[in-house]
Each structure stands twice: as C-alpha cells, then as structure tokens.
Scaffold this active site. Structure first.
Site, PDB file in Angstrom:
ATOM      1  N   ASN A 132       0.872  -1.182   0.000  1.00 24.02           N
ATOM      2  CA  ASN A 132       0.000   0.000   0.000  1.00 24.02           C
ATOM      3  C   ASN A 132       0.904   1.226   0.000  1.00 24.02           C
ATOM      4  O   ASN A 132       1.490   1.561   1.020  1.00 24.02           O
ATOM      5  CB  ASN A 132      -0.888  -0.033   1.258  1.00 24.02           C
ATOM      6  CG  ASN A 132      -1.729   1.232   1.395  1.00 24.02           C
ATOM      7  OD1 ASN A 132      -1.819   2.033   0.476  1.00 24.02           O
ATOM      8  ND2 ASN A 132      -2.349   1.412   2.565  1.00 24.02           N
ATOM      9  N   GLU A 189      -5.663  -5.375  10.300  1.00 26.93           N
ATOM     10  CA  GLU A 189      -4.614  -4.399  10.570  1.00 26.93           C
ATOM     11  C   GLU A 189      -4.900  -3.696  11.901  1.00 26.93           C
ATOM     12  O   GLU A 189      -5.695  -2.746  11.941  1.00 26.93           O
ATOM     13  CB  GLU A 189      -4.577  -3.346   9.462  1.00 26.93           C
ATOM     14  CG  GLU A 189      -4.316  -3.893   8.080  1.00 26.93           C
ATOM     15  CD  GLU A 189      -3.742  -2.841   7.156  1.00 26.93           C
ATOM     16  OE1 GLU A 189      -2.592  -2.979   6.766  1.00 26.93           O
ATOM     17  OE2 GLU A 189      -4.444  -1.864   6.866  1.00 26.93           O
ATOM     18  N   GLU A 233      -6.850   4.502   7.914  1.00 26.29           N
ATOM     19  CA  GLU A 233      -6.631   5.942   7.698  1.00 26.29           C
ATOM     20  C   GLU A 233      -7.873   6.589   7.104  1.00 26.29           C
ATOM     21  O   GLU A 233      -8.190   7.742   7.415  1.00 26.29           O
ATOM     22  CB  GLU A 233      -5.390   6.157   6.805  1.00 26.29           C
ATOM     23  CG  GLU A 233      -4.115   5.855   7.584  1.00 26.29           C
ATOM     24  CD  GLU A 233      -2.914   5.460   6.741  1.00 26.29           C
ATOM     25  OE1 GLU A 233      -2.942   5.638   5.512  1.00 26.29           O
ATOM     26  OE2 GLU A 233      -1.938   4.961   7.336  1.00 26.29           O
ATOM     27  N   HIS A 269      -9.687   1.126   4.913  1.00 26.43           N
ATOM     28  CA  HIS A 269      -8.378   1.269   5.560  1.00 26.43           C
ATOM     29  C   HIS A 269      -8.529   2.183   6.776  1.00 26.43           C
ATOM     30  O   HIS A 269      -9.291   3.146   6.764  1.00 26.43           O
ATOM     31  CB  HIS A 269      -7.355   1.849   4.569  1.00 26.43           C
ATOM     32  CG  HIS A 269      -5.962   1.792   5.098  1.00 26.43           C
ATOM     33  ND1 HIS A 269      -5.476   2.722   5.991  1.00 26.43           N
ATOM     34  CD2 HIS A 269      -4.965   0.888   4.895  1.00 26.43           C
ATOM     35  CE1 HIS A 269      -4.221   2.399   6.299  1.00 26.43           C
ATOM     36  NE2 HIS A 269      -3.892   1.292   5.652  1.00 26.43           N
ATOM     37  N   GLY A 320       2.693  -1.363   4.343  1.00 25.27           N
ATOM     38  CA  GLY A 320       2.759   0.077   4.097  1.00 25.27           C
ATOM     39  C   GLY A 320       4.190   0.523   3.881  1.00 25.27           C
ATOM     40  O   GLY A 320       4.770   0.355   2.810  1.00 25.27           O
ATOM     41  N   SER A 364       3.171  -2.669  10.366  1.00 22.29           N
ATOM     42  CA  SER A 364       4.619  -2.683  10.571  1.00 22.29           C
ATOM     43  C   SER A 364       5.276  -4.019  10.222  1.00 22.29           C
ATOM     44  O   SER A 364       6.184  -4.464  10.911  1.00 22.29           O
ATOM     45  CB  SER A 364       4.959  -2.257  12.007  1.00 22.29           C
ATOM     46  OG  SER A 364       4.531  -0.923  12.232  1.00 22.29           O
ATOM     47  N   LYS A 386       0.123   4.250  -0.347  1.00 28.82           N
ATOM     48  CA  LYS A 386      -0.515   5.449   0.230  1.00 28.82           C
ATOM     49  C   LYS A 386      -0.264   6.669  -0.665  1.00 28.82           C
ATOM     50  O   LYS A 386      -0.206   6.521  -1.886  1.00 28.82           O
ATOM     51  CB  LYS A 386      -0.023   5.668   1.663  1.00 28.82           C
ATOM     52  CG  LYS A 386      -0.131   4.398   2.516  1.00 28.82           C
ATOM     53  CD  LYS A 386       0.057   4.641   3.959  1.00 28.82           C
ATOM     54  CE  LYS A 386       0.066   3.312   4.689  1.00 28.82           C
ATOM     55  NZ  LYS A 386       0.048   3.448   6.128  1.00 28.82           N
TER      56      LYS A 386
END
Ligand code: PEP
Length: 249
Positions: A9, A165, A95, A93, A231, A210, A11
């Site tokens: 991802n 996640e 975020e 997601h 990520g 992570s 982002k």
C-alpha cells in the site's frame, strides 16, 4: 492450501519516477516468486504502474466511491477502477476510517460497489490501541465484518479478501506478535465465518501493521495468516522483496 498474497500500500507516496521503479521491481517479484504480489499506488499512478510492470503483478486502488458514476466531485468510482485495469481495491483502511470518518456502513457500501463493478474488495479491519486495552477487539472486528455481511451476504466474501490491521501497529513500528496476530486471524476465520465453513477455509486473511523484512517470515508461518498488507516497507524495494520471499516459502 491458500497461496499467499503480499500487497504493498503505497498510500500518498511516490513521484512518477519512483512509481515506475517500484512497479518494475514489484512486477519482477510477481513473475518470479511463488506468492501473489500486488501494489496499490495512488489512483493517479495506477495506469502508469500497470504499464510499467509485468502482467502478473496485481495493481489495485486504495479506495473507491460508495456510489456509481455521477455528481461526486473528487471521487473515483469502482467502474473507473475496473476500466483502468485495477484488480482489487482496499476498502475501510484505518486511515480512511480515521481521517475521513468512514463508518462501517459506508465501508460496506464501498465493498458492495466494488463487487458490482467487478473489482475485488480487500476489506481492512482492526482495533485501535484503546479498544485492545479495553478488551473489545473481537467485538470491533465482529461489528466491522457484520456491516458487510448484512449488506452483501456472507457469500460475498468468496470474491474478496480481508486485511486484519491493528490500528496501533500501522506505521508505528509496533507489530502484533505472531501469536497475537494468529489468535485474531483464527477468530476471524473460525468465529466470524463459522456459518460458511467452506468459504472460511478459502478466505484470504492478510496481516498488516509494521510488517518488515525481519518479522515477515514468522508472521507468515502462522496457520491463518495468508500474507500481508505492507505500508512503509513496500516503499523500499529490497525490503519488499524480502517480505515477498518470506511469503513464497
Ligand atoms: C498499512 O497502512 O496498511 C500498513 C500496514 O502500514 P505499515 O506497514 O507502514 O504499518
């Protein structure tokens, strides 16, 4: 056996030059490793990534609109993603849930739209640090998955994937231990999908939070972890390659 998936991802990262480089490298991994490799660039870079990479690389989007084409300035519909060649789309997601206040109901509508248009949704779920400390992790995951089941039916997950996640592990350097992650994945597969045993057996549940080159192998060795949503480490080609190799073992 479920073939493992590793999805990067990206982002809101990357210049044109970065994207060409990352896509080329990810495409080489997709062609050579015994796992499925995907990347989710910013929407404006999807076409470029598709053009630059080996055809075995899955290219997806990070989000889609909850409605069909029309008057929604700034949005990108699931149909547009399909036309651009996207293979999958992340929905929910953390975020998006945090910064755009996306609710479970909205995420479920996005999931539905993605499937109606013909692109595979990857449903992102996970608890915050506060929710874990209050001991309500399972309730949160149940609620997030139930919203999709209510709208689309449990069988919709036959053409979807889940990414677990934990929010407290995203971009923080804190990773769930392999045992913590396995326990949650087993709960999702065994408890949330107990009414659909066949589907539960084939459902891909990715871990995200992570994941790095030095912890991927242990996480991916767990029985119910079917790969990762990556990520920060997906922006470092050598690190991403190590993660893909760990999934291909
Ligand atoms: C993510 O944002 O989906 C993610 C897993 O990020 P990171 O790997 O940086 O924690």
């Amino acid at each position: 056996m479920r073939r493992k998936w590793v999805i990067g991802n990206w982002k809101m990262n990357g210049s044109t030059r970065d994207v060409l480089d990352w896509a080329l490298r990810a495409g080489q991994l997709a062609a050579s490793e015994a796992c499925t490799v995907g990347v989710a660039p910013a929407a404006i870079h999807v076409t470029m990534a598709l053009g630059a990479a080996d055809k075995s690389l899955l290219v997806g989007a990070q989000d889609c609109a909850a409605v069909t084409n029309g008057a929604r300035t700034g949005e990108i519909s699931a149909e547009m993603l399909v036309e651009a060649g996207c293979h999958f789309v992340l929905v929910g997601h953390s975020e998006r849930r945090q910064y755009w206040h996306e609710t479970d109901a909205l995420v479920a509508r996005k999931f539905k739209r993605a499937q109606e248009a013909g692109v595979t949704p990857v449903l992102c779920i996970g608890e915050t640090r506060d929710e874990r400390e209050r001991g309500v992790t399972e309730d949160v995951l149940r609620r997030q998955v139930a919203a999709v089941i209510e709208l689309c039916g449990i069988e919709a997950f036959a053409a979807a994937a889940i990414a677990y996640e934990p929010v407290w592990a995203i971009g923080t350097g804190l990773t769930a231990t392999p045992e913590q992650a396995q326990a949650v994945h087993a709960f999702i597969r065994g408890e949330l999908f107990k009414d659909a045993a066949m589907l539960a057996g084939s459902l891909r549940i990715l871990y995200g939070g992570s994941v790095k080159g030095n912890n991927a192998a242990e996480l991916f060795a767990q029985a119910d972890i079917d790969g990762g949503l990556i990520g920060g480490a997906s922006l470092v080609p050598d690190e991403f390659a190590t993660i893909c190799r760990a999934a291909a073992r």
